[in-house]
Design an enzyme around this catalytic site. Structure first.
Site, PDB file in Angstrom:
ATOM      1  N   GLU A 113      11.547  -5.868  -9.234  1.00 22.80           N
ATOM      2  CA  GLU A 113      10.848  -4.798  -9.796  1.00 22.80           C
ATOM      3  C   GLU A 113      11.857  -3.749 -10.201  1.00 22.80           C
ATOM      4  O   GLU A 113      12.406  -2.995  -9.652  1.00 22.80           O
ATOM      5  CB  GLU A 113      10.353  -4.139  -8.194  1.00 22.80           C
ATOM      6  CG  GLU A 113       9.589  -4.911  -7.483  1.00 22.80           C
ATOM      7  CD  GLU A 113       8.640  -4.161  -6.504  1.00 22.80           C
ATOM      8  OE1 GLU A 113       7.399  -4.347  -6.774  1.00 22.80           O
ATOM      9  OE2 GLU A 113       8.886  -3.210  -5.845  1.00 22.80           O
ATOM     10  N   GLY A 121       4.594   2.028 -11.068  1.00 20.29           N
ATOM     11  CA  GLY A 121       3.625   3.150 -11.202  1.00 20.29           C
ATOM     12  C   GLY A 121       3.912   3.818 -12.649  1.00 20.29           C
ATOM     13  O   GLY A 121       3.215   5.086 -12.692  1.00 20.29           O
ATOM     14  N   GLU A 148      11.976   2.281  -3.763  1.00 24.05           N
ATOM     15  CA  GLU A 148      11.586   3.655  -3.142  1.00 24.05           C
ATOM     16  C   GLU A 148      12.421   4.223  -2.165  1.00 24.05           C
ATOM     17  O   GLU A 148      12.696   5.385  -1.556  1.00 24.05           O
ATOM     18  CB  GLU A 148      10.433   3.815  -2.960  1.00 24.05           C
ATOM     19  CG  GLU A 148       9.515   3.934  -4.212  1.00 24.05           C
ATOM     20  CD  GLU A 148       8.064   3.377  -4.293  1.00 24.05           C
ATOM     21  OE1 GLU A 148       7.509   3.198  -3.096  1.00 24.05           O
ATOM     22  OE2 GLU A 148       7.482   3.051  -5.276  1.00 24.05           O
ATOM     23  N   GLY A 179       1.464  -2.592  -6.382  1.00 27.29           N
ATOM     24  CA  GLY A 179       1.403  -1.484  -5.839  1.00 27.29           C
ATOM     25  C   GLY A 179       0.087  -0.770  -5.877  1.00 27.29           C
ATOM     26  O   GLY A 179      -0.917  -1.372  -4.993  1.00 27.29           O
ATOM     27  N   GLY A 180      -0.141   0.175  -6.646  1.00 25.26           N
ATOM     28  CA  GLY A 180      -1.518   0.784  -6.981  1.00 25.26           C
ATOM     29  C   GLY A 180      -2.555   0.011  -7.169  1.00 25.26           C
ATOM     30  O   GLY A 180      -3.673   0.110  -6.481  1.00 25.26           O
ATOM     31  N   TRP A 202       0.871  -1.232   0.020  1.00 25.71           N
ATOM     32  CA  TRP A 202       0.077   0.082  -0.098  1.00 25.71           C
ATOM     33  C   TRP A 202       0.861   1.213  -0.063  1.00 25.71           C
ATOM     34  O   TRP A 202       0.385   2.405  -0.021  1.00 25.71           O
ATOM     35  CB  TRP A 202      -0.858   0.129   1.369  1.00 25.71           C
ATOM     36  CG  TRP A 202      -2.302  -0.796   1.063  1.00 25.71           C
ATOM     37  CD1 TRP A 202      -2.507  -1.565   0.062  1.00 25.71           C
ATOM     38  CD2 TRP A 202      -3.473  -0.660   1.592  1.00 25.71           C
ATOM     39  NE1 TRP A 202      -3.612  -2.191   0.169  1.00 25.71           N
ATOM     40  CE2 TRP A 202      -4.300  -1.687   1.014  1.00 25.71           C
ATOM     41  CE3 TRP A 202      -3.661   0.178   2.797  1.00 25.71           C
ATOM     42  CZ2 TRP A 202      -5.533  -1.625   1.599  1.00 25.71           C
ATOM     43  CZ3 TRP A 202      -5.205  -0.010   3.396  1.00 25.71           C
ATOM     44  CH2 TRP A 202      -5.902  -1.114   2.930  1.00 25.71           C
TER      45      TRP A 202
HETATM   46  P1  13P Z   1       2.905  -0.561  -8.863  1.00 28.48           P
HETATM   47  O1  13P Z   1       2.005  -1.795  -8.882  1.00 28.48           O
HETATM   48  O2  13P Z   1       2.081   0.766  -8.371  1.00 28.48           O
HETATM   49  O3  13P Z   1       3.700  -0.163 -10.272  1.00 28.48           O
HETATM   50  O4  13P Z   1       4.098  -0.652  -7.655  1.00 28.48           O
HETATM   51  C1  13P Z   1       4.891  -1.751  -7.798  1.00 28.48           C
HETATM   52  C2  13P Z   1       5.421  -1.459  -6.493  1.00 28.48           C
HETATM   53  O5  13P Z   1       6.456  -0.928  -6.345  1.00 28.48           O
HETATM   54  C3  13P Z   1       5.149  -2.700  -5.258  1.00 28.48           C
HETATM   55  O6  13P Z   1       6.195  -2.681  -4.409  1.00 28.48           O
END
Ligand code: 13P
Length: 252
Positions: A164, A170, A95, A230-231, A11
């Site tokens: 990733e 994102g 991140e 993620g999203g 999240w």
């Molecule tokens: P998204 O699915 O939003 O691209 O993010 C991936 C992510 O960083 C999951 O840890």
């Protein structure tokens, strides 16, 4: 998929009490899908409430500090997230590596502490767009993984790797199926070199713009054992199609 697939939501910095209904929705629906291991990694502030709202469902943290305890204002330790009810943590998300300068050595220390405490651990690796353009992605990610993997793994069964690519997070961009397959194969090699037979239980997840619309294709790639999302994990209606795609992959 050869292993029971693992689909985990991250999240990130989203979610307050108002969103707990999404956790409940996911936890209830996943009870009917035993062929997939499902988790949600919520903000630390929500762990206890999410665990209470969804007994028996796998709730995770998104990070832990690399020291067991000490004078680290604002940080959260492995023991703290475990005490709050988390059974899982992410470590080494790009991140945090990119924006907060976390090093491979710190990521390794986090993973060691988490696994020693019995937490399932998702260790993230991935290359930038610049690295991808130079054609060095396989080597760079292999090096990052080698430096981030815990030396002492008392229980490899607790470890998953999430590949990733930073440029896919994102952005709606996803590597080709061939590139994902090649990277997962390389990661598997590194794991086997490090842990021998113990590597067999380690899942390799793909993360980066996974959606209900592309999940089936991603889960069909050889070497993909699940996803870190993620999203599309923020709303149960977006997340559950990904879980169902994983279940369909088991039956296929
Ligand atoms: P998204 O699915 O939003 O691209 O993010 C991936 C992510 O960083 C999951 O840890």
């Amino acid at each position: 998929m050869a292993k029971r697939p693992f689909v985990a939501g991250n999240w990130k910095m989203h979610g307050t009490r108002a969103e707990l209904g999404q956790v409940t929705h996911v936890s209830i629906e996943t009870e009917t899908i035993p062929e997939v291991l499902v988790a949600l990694c919520v903000p630390a502030t929500l762990i206890t409430r999410a665990v209470s709202a969804s007994p028996g469902f796998l709730i995770g943290a998104q990070d832990v500090h690399h020291e067991a305890k000490g004078a680290f204002t604002g940080s959260v330790s492995v023991k703290m997230v475990k005490d709050a009810g988390a059974k899982l943590t992410i470590v080494g998300h790009s991140e945090r590596r990119e924006m907060l300068g976390e090093t491979d050595a710190q990521v390794r220390a986090k993973a060691e502490l988490a696994i020693d405490e019995g937490l399932k651990t998702i260790l993230c690796v991935g290359e930038s767009d610049k690295v991808r353009e130079t054609g060095q992605a396989l080597n760079v990610v292999a090096q990052q993984l080698e430096a981030s993997l815990p030396d002492r793994v008392t229980a490899p069964i607790h470890l998953s790797i999430a590949y990733e690519p930073i440029w896919a997070i994102g952005t709606g961009k996803v590597p080709s199926t061939g590139d994902i397959g090649a990277m997962h194969g390389r990661i598997r090699q590194v794991l086997e070199q490090r842990y021998g037979d113990g590597a067999a239980s380690i899942r390799i997840l793909y993360g980066g713009s996974v959606k209900g619309s592309n999940a089936k294709e991603i889960f069909a790639i050889d070497g993909v054992d699940g996803a870190l999302v993620g999203g599309a994990s923020l709303e149960a209606d977006d997340f559950m199609p990904i879980v169902h795609a994983a279940a369909a992959g088991v039956k296929a």
